[in-house]
Scaffold this active site. Structure first.
Site, PDB file in Angstrom:
ATOM      1  N   HIS A 103       0.667  -1.223  -0.042  1.00 28.79           N
ATOM      2  CA  HIS A 103      -0.115   0.071  -0.205  1.00 28.79           C
ATOM      3  C   HIS A 103       0.798   1.215   0.131  1.00 28.79           C
ATOM      4  CE1 HIS A 103      -3.815  -2.052   1.480  1.00 28.79           C
ATOM      5  NE2 HIS A 103      -3.912  -1.702   0.276  1.00 28.79           N
ATOM      6  N   ARG A 134      -8.991  -8.948  -8.277  1.00 28.12           N
ATOM      7  CA  ARG A 134      -8.672 -10.170  -7.363  1.00 28.12           C
ATOM      8  C   ARG A 134      -9.619 -10.225  -5.996  1.00 28.12           C
ATOM      9  NH1 ARG A 134      -4.291  -6.907  -7.995  1.00 28.12           N
ATOM     10  NH2 ARG A 134      -2.356  -7.840  -9.391  1.00 28.12           N
ATOM     11  N   CYS A 186      -2.791  -9.257 -18.776  1.00 23.82           N
ATOM     12  CA  CYS A 186      -2.841  -8.472 -17.556  1.00 23.82           C
ATOM     13  C   CYS A 186      -1.773  -8.558 -16.643  1.00 23.82           C
ATOM     14  CB  CYS A 186      -4.347  -9.049 -16.709  1.00 23.82           C
ATOM     15  SG  CYS A 186      -4.157 -10.825 -16.248  1.00 23.82           S
TER      16      CYS A 186
END
Length: 752
Positions: free
Chosen positions: A361, A468, A674
């Site tokens: 993050h 996901r 992807c």
């Protein structure tokens, strides 16, 4: 012998001064092998000479003075051959070079061994004796084993010294390599952030007053949530509103439905608040650490960061006031999103994390803030960084320690160029994604935890190319209910109304064990994971599909993607279950459900050879270049020992991708990419040349890739492709693409 080896290696590793480490090394080896002389020669930065750096037995005045060429003498011969040389009468060997300065005339027996790190000869380790004899197998084995263990230790010792010295002679070794976490270049002084308290120092204790411990925990949680609100307010002026969702995620993790409930249960079982927190945080963090998926593995960092902050508030830690430099390079063992938010935005230039990956993050927020980031620089003791002047290159993953002014001046020029280029990219982000010749491309984004966190602006994308779904499963102490999943998926689908959202079904198992569904396997990379697990447990698969279908009502933008497919029977069984779920939900709601398009991930090599049959069963396929490369090359890209072998530009990978594109074109079978290759300039150029038209990537790369595609002619790429496919190495591939970019005036500032 083993204990002696360990002691010698530990002594070298603990000595902060390289020359002292080498001096102690040769004496320790001499004593351990009871020989008359031990010496170590190290290669210079240009790989042209071996310099005598330490000796116990030769003339000490020769240290730092005697240099032997890479093609000279026995030392150079060892470097050339990259293997040990064991001679009874070294002075009679034709490669022997007389070096009067070292005073070795009275030595006859000679054993030398190369010190090699990541295929690079760092130096040569030698022992000598006056008697004519061949050193025995045990002595040779000892030296070879020691040299192998010393390679990385000596590299780290050199780095430690480079960090502690700022003289020009040390600058050449002050270069560290990591992973590019966020693009850009920045300069400033290192500021170290370390946790005020460490879970390792917390002893696990019980309590006979659970109500009191619960009160302590609730108070700490309340204070922690207040801190998150403060950090969110600080970042509000610098991040798009949606990107601030990271702090909402932290709030959710503390709620009863996530970590909070587990901690409350531990306290109810008799553990004190600190112990309950430690047990739960370490349990969840370990589960994330063991995962293969790099995105999900980074969630362990979030758990630890969250736990650390609650622990600090449990202990009422007083925060120290530290004066920050004007230009801060934030450095930590594992930089977290909340650490990043602690530094005023106007001072924060870049981040460097000794651990972590591009999916943390912190890296995601750095990209949103346009702050360069380098992750995974696991080379130096953390405190060695304090106050160092650094250059951070987020494009290449490089960190330069205490660079000379000439280097600083060059990087200042690059920073100015970089700012101009980024402005150019953003000027066209709203324009169509099409080539000069009018070929249309679809550019989509990859996401996982929260679309609104990772993609601040979905307006200029063509949807979500990979979502996901693992996180809500992993963060609970039970399987999420159908209602919980429906609510989550609805939010994701609503984030891109009238645009495609491709949701990958649950991809856990083996290396990504759920906390409540543990799996132990010897080889999890090839084990019970992805579609293999969910087909063996249709109750899990059906609930997830039902939730997706419910979430898709009145939106009709859902596509479903099946992971880890290696056999057509798996596709048949998955389609049967999807049909069943569709029938059930349709009956329950008394409505006709729109049938979502079904796709398959191309990541297992076997499915490449079954594409014609696959095209008759599903609507599309999506190439996961990360895993496909890993499986084709048999390389774990997260293993630092072999990560250098992982390269999506490998000729075998490119030829497999070209084969796929050709098959898909002949079959008129929609195919997208992807993986990370689609986000690289060189990668997207080659993929476009092969015939790929649908790309999904991290949102931070989208503007640059769109700008690039708008400046290419497919006819030019068709000339480039045969040259690239004929290359024998990834290095040659990149060279060809770089020449192509340089030949086009509008692209000559891009790097392959």
């Amino acid at each position: 012998m083993l204990s002696q080896l360990r002691r010698i290696v530990q002594d070298v590793a603990q000595e902060p001064v390289l020359n002292n480490a080498l001096a102690g090394l040769v004496t320790s080896i001499k004593n351990a092998l009871q020989t008359e002389c031990c010496s170590v020669y190290l290669a210079d930065d240009q790989q042209q000479h071996f310099m005598l750096m330490a000796t116990d037995g030769l003339n000490p005045d020769a240290i730092g003075q005697v240099a032997i060429g890479f093609s000279e003498g026995l030392i150079g011969w060892i470097g050339e051959r990259e293997e040990p040389i064991n001679l009874a009468k070294a002075h009679l060997h034709p490669r022997f070079r007389v070096t009067p300065e070292v005073s070795e005339d009275h030595f006859s027996a000679f054993l030398g061994c190369p010190i090699i790190h990541h295929r690079k000869v760092l130096g040569v380790l030698t022992i000598q004796q006056s008697v004519d004899r061949v050193f025995n197998e045990d002595e040779e084995s000892f030296l070879v084993t020691l040299a192998a263990q010393l390679a990385s230790v000596l590299t780290n010792a050199a780095m430690r010294q480079a960090a502690s010295e700022s003289s020009a002679t040390q600058i050449q070794t002050g270069h560290l390599k990591g992973l590019p976490g966020a693009p850009g270049i920045a300069m400033g002084h290192a500021h170290i952030l370390e946790p005020a308290n460490d879970f390792n120092a917390i002893s696990v204790k019980r309590s006979d007053d659970p109500e009191k411990e619960l009160a302590y925990f609730y108070r700490a949680v309340k204070v922690t949530k207040t801190e998150f609100n403060r950090l969110a307010e600080r970042m509000a002026g610098h991040l798009p509103p949606d990107a601030l969702a990271i702090f909402d995620v932290y709030h959710q993790l503390l709620d009863a439905a996530s970590l909070g409930r587990e901690i409350e249960q531990q306290i109810a079982e008799g553990w004190c608040a600190k112990s309950a927190l430690k047990r739960v945080v370490e349990k969840f963090a370990r589960q994330f650490d063991d995962m293969d998926d790099s995105y999900l593995r980074e969630r362990g960092t979030d758990i630890r960061d969250l736990g650390q902050r609650v622990l600090n508030n449990l202990l009422d830690t007083q925060k120290r006031k530290i004066k920050l430099p004007e230009a801060v390079i934030l450095v930590a063992d594992n930089v977290t999103a909340t650490m990043l938010a602690e530094i005023p935005r106007e001072k924060l230039m870049a981040i460097v994390s000794l651990k972590g990956s591009v999916n943390s993050h912190a890296a995601i927020m750095a990209r949103a803030l346009n702050i360069p980031a380098v992750m995974g620089v696991d080379e130096l003791p953390l405190l060695q960084w304090q106050d160092q002047y650094l250059i951070v290159d987020g494009y290449q993953g490089n960190v330069l320690l205490s660079p000379v002014e000439a280097i600083c001046a060059e990087y200042r020029r690059l920073i100015n160029e970089d700012a101009k280029l980024n402005a150019l990219y953003l000027e066209e982000v709203h324009l169509p994604s099409e080539s000069l010749c009018g070929m249309k491309f679809d550019l989509m984004v990859n996401s996982g935890l929260a679309v609104e966190l990772e993609t601040a602006d979905l307006e200029h994308t063509d949807g979500v190319g990979l979502y996901r779904t693992e996180f809500p499963f992993i963060m609970r102490s039970r399987f999420p209910t159908e209602q919980e999943q429906t609510a989550l998926y609805r939010k994701v689908l609503e984030s891109s109304p009238n645009k495609t959202v491709i949701m990958r079904t649950l991809d856990v198992g083996g290396d990504k064990a759920l906390p409540y569904f543990n799996i132990e396997e010897e080889n999890p990379f090839l084990g019970w994971r992805g579609i293999r697990l969910t087909l063996d447990h249709p109750e899990i698969f059906l609930v997830q599909i039902r939730a997706m279908l419910r979430a898709n009502l009145a939106l009709d933008n859902l596509h479903i993607l099946l992971p880890m497919i290696s056999d057509l029977n798996e596709v048949d069984e998955a389609l049967r279950l999807i049909k069943q779920a569709c029938f059930e939900v349709s009956e329950e709601l008394a409505v006709a459900l729109p049938r979502p398009k079904i796709g398959v991930m191309i990541e297992v090599p076997s499915i490449i050879y079954q594409l014609p049959e696959l095209a008759q069963k599903v609507d599309f396929c999506s190439v996961g270049t990360n895993d496909l490369t890993q499986y084709l090359l048999a390389v774990d890209r997260n293993n630092p020992r072999v990560a250098g072998l992982y390269d999506a530009m490998h000729p075998a990978v490119l030829r497999a991708l070209y084969n796929l594109a050709q098959q898909a074109k002949a079959l008129q079978f929609p195919i997208s990419v992807c993986g990370e290759l689609a986000a690289e300039p060189a990668g997207v150029i080659l993929l476009a040349a092969m015939g790929y038209r649908y790309f999904s990537m991290n949102s931070s790369n989208l503007a640059k890739i769109k700008w690039l595609l708008r400046r290419i002619e497919l006819s030019e790429l068709e000339l480039l492709l045969p040259q690239v496919l004929a290359c024998s190495s990834a290095k040659l591939v990149r060279l060809h693409v770089q020449r192509f970019l340089e030949q086009k005036q509008s692209l000559n500032q891009l790097r392959a």
